[in-house]
Structures are given as structure tokens and as C-alpha cells.
Scaffold this motif. Structure first.
Motif, mmCIF file in Angstrom:
data_model
loop_
_atom_site.group_PDB
_atom_site.id
_atom_site.type_symbol
_atom_site.label_atom_id
_atom_site.label_comp_id
_atom_site.label_asym_id
_atom_site.label_seq_id
_atom_site.Cartn_x
_atom_site.Cartn_y
_atom_site.Cartn_z
ATOM 1 N N ARG A 1 0.839 -1.216 0.000
ATOM 2 C CA ARG A 1 0.000 0.000 0.000
ATOM 3 C C ARG A 1 0.867 1.257 0.000
ATOM 4 N N ARG A 2 1.947 1.224 0.761
ATOM 5 C CA ARG A 2 2.874 2.361 0.821
ATOM 6 C C ARG A 2 3.497 2.601 -0.550
ATOM 7 N N ALA A 3 3.967 1.545 -1.189
ATOM 8 C CA ALA A 3 4.591 1.676 -2.504
ATOM 9 C C ALA A 3 3.601 2.238 -3.524
ATOM 10 N N GLU A 4 2.350 1.786 -3.467
ATOM 11 C CA GLU A 4 1.313 2.297 -4.376
ATOM 12 C C GLU A 4 1.061 3.780 -4.144
ATOM 13 N N ALA A 5 0.960 4.165 -2.874
ATOM 14 C CA ALA A 5 0.711 5.570 -2.543
ATOM 15 C C ALA A 5 1.899 6.443 -2.958
ATOM 16 N N LEU A 6 3.099 5.949 -2.721
ATOM 17 C CA LEU A 6 4.284 6.718 -3.096
ATOM 18 C C LEU A 6 4.407 6.834 -4.605
ATOM 19 N N GLN A 7 4.050 5.780 -5.312
ATOM 20 C CA GLN A 7 4.128 5.805 -6.771
ATOM 21 C C GLN A 7 3.223 6.894 -7.339
ATOM 22 N N GLU A 8 2.057 7.076 -6.725
ATOM 23 C CA GLU A 8 1.147 8.143 -7.156
ATOM 24 C C GLU A 8 1.801 9.517 -7.005
ATOM 25 N N LEU A 9 2.719 9.631 -6.051
ATOM 26 C CA LEU A 9 3.420 10.895 -5.821
ATOM 27 C C LEU A 9 4.746 10.961 -6.588
ATOM 28 N N GLY B 1 -0.302 11.503 4.461
ATOM 29 C CA GLY B 1 -1.748 11.309 4.510
ATOM 30 C C GLY B 1 -2.185 9.963 3.961
ATOM 31 N N SER B 2 -1.630 9.571 2.818
ATOM 32 C CA SER B 2 -2.046 8.297 2.224
ATOM 33 C C SER B 2 -1.565 7.124 3.059
ATOM 34 N N GLN B 3 -0.388 7.236 3.639
ATOM 35 C CA GLN B 3 0.103 6.158 4.496
ATOM 36 C C GLN B 3 -0.738 6.055 5.762
#
Length: 181
Positions: free
Chosen positions: A40-48, A128-130
Motif C-alpha cells: 500500500r505504501r509503494a502504491e501511494a508513493l508511486q502516485e506521488l 496522509g495516504s500512508q
């Protein structure tokens, strides 16, 4: 209600007859939950537009406190990264404008890595996403259940730390203006 870990244990119990199903259940659930959060962290970071290793470097710099600077050596140790790997990663972050290298104020021969304003913004944008993913994961638990889980996990962490270093050491502040560094 059974979960995928119960099915995993059922399978392995046939292969390993003396398997301690309670220990296997607890450890495997912790491992899979960590893997879930990492995904989930990797997905959220990828969006950024960030990778996990980029976030880790920004987090280490941010956790150092003002002036948000750390020597490359201390950063490599904190991240458990080979210095050559870190140099390559710092080059990329410097090109992206997220960090800068400068001379240390206390010893002009030393270099420090400094979190830039863009680096602060990138790090803050990811929080926030994390946090949302973590709250979603623990959402099924009541406040009382969360408190119980905290106490139980703290007990396990204290036992693990009794035989070795802290699992989550405090960042080392290198600024002499800080009372702890």
C-alpha cells in the motif's frame, strides 16, 4: 471465521507435523500485514512519483530534526545501505531537487545531506495516504482492542530488544545545537 493464514497453517501442518500453529499463526500474520502495508505504501508513493527508498531517505532526514541534515555515512548506517548505493541514490534525489549536499557548518571538510523545501513537501505529501492505509488496516479493531494489541506487541518488542539493539533507534542528531547530538 478463517483467513488465508489458517489455510496456510492447515497446509503446512501436514508437511511439518510438529509445527507450532500458534506461533506460525502470529508470526505469519505479522509478516503478511507488514507486506500488505509495504505494498500500500509503494502504491501511494508511486502516485506521488516516489519510490520507497526515496521516501526512506527523506524520512531519515526529516526525523533528524532541524536543520534536517545528516552525513552520508550516518545516513548509510541508519538505512542499512552500502555507501556506494547511497551515493547513487543521493545523486538521483539531488537531481530531483529533493536533497542537497553542502559542507557541514561545524567542519567544512565534511559533507552533509540536507532536505530541501521540495523534499519536505514530498515527504509531507506522502504522510496522509500512508496514515489512511494504516487506519484502514486497524479499522476493524475497537479502541480497546487497539490498546490491547499495542500492549501485546510492546511486550514482544521489549523481549526482542532485550537481546540486541532497539528495533526502532532514534535518529542521531548531528547538529551540536541539539542537546542529544
Amino acid at each position: 471465521m478463517r483467513d488465508s493464514i489458517d489455510r496456510h497453517i492447515d497446509f503446512w501442518q501436514h508437511e511439518v507435523p510438529d509445527l507450532d500453529v500458534e506461533v506460525e499463526g502470529v508470526v505469519t500474520r505479522m509478516q503478511m500485514l507488514v507486506r500488505h502495508l509495504q505494498t500500500r505504501r509503494a502504491e501511494a508513493l508511486q502516485e506521488l512519483g516516489l519510490r520507497s527508498w526515496e521516501y526512506d531517505i527523506l524520512w531519515r532526514l526529516r526525523s533528524a530534526g532541524p536543520p534536517y541534515s545528516v552525513t552520508p555515512t550516518a545516513l548509510a548506517v541508519a538505512l542499512d545501505t552500502h555507501p556506494a548505493t547511497l551515493t547513487n541514490r543521493l545523486d538521483r534525489l539531488t537531481q530531483a531537487g529533493l536533497v542537497a549536499r553542502s559542507r557541514a557548518a561545524t567542519d567544512r571538510r565534511s559533507v552533509v545531506v540536507v532536505l530541501t523545501e521540495a523534499g519536505h513537501h514530498a515527504w509531507e505529501s506522502s504522510i496522509g495516504s500512508q496514515s489512511a492505509a494504516e487506519h484502514e488496516l486497524l479499522g476493524p479493531l475497537s479502541p480497546r482492542e487497539r490498546e490491547t494489541l499495542i500492549k501485546l506487541l510492546r511486550k514482544v518488542v521489549l523481549a526482542a530488544e532485550a537481546d540486541g539493539p532497539d528495533l526502532m533507534p532514534l535518529p542521531q542528531r548531528e547538529d551540536p545545537a541539539h542537546p542529544d547530538g
